[in-house]
Motif scaffolding. Sequence first.
Motif: not given
Length: 110
Positions: A34-41, A43-55, A62-66
Amino acid sequence: MSQDTRRFMRLMVFFDLPTVTKADKRAYVVFRRFLLQDGYDMLQWSVYARIVNGMDDITKHQKRLSANLPRKGSVRCMKVSEKQYAGMEILVGTQSVQEESIGSRQLLLF
């Protein structure tokens, strides 16, 4: 929207999921996919990050994550500004190939 009014941030997800049983392993794989398909990259084992544009974008992701959280384990989410993210220091190791090829100035906007 001009470049000056955009507020790029990073949404970071940290997780620690059990992988004892077959069901636990499946939940781990489903969450990671899910994280990979939602655009997260990763960074290291069990740490993922993605770029977002504003709040608004942060709220949406965050709703998708929940909605895709596993039942067991620990999942944390943190938002940081692009400037804070760029100031991150690598103490041991090197940047991943993806981090080297895609910097904060090379964003693809659709």
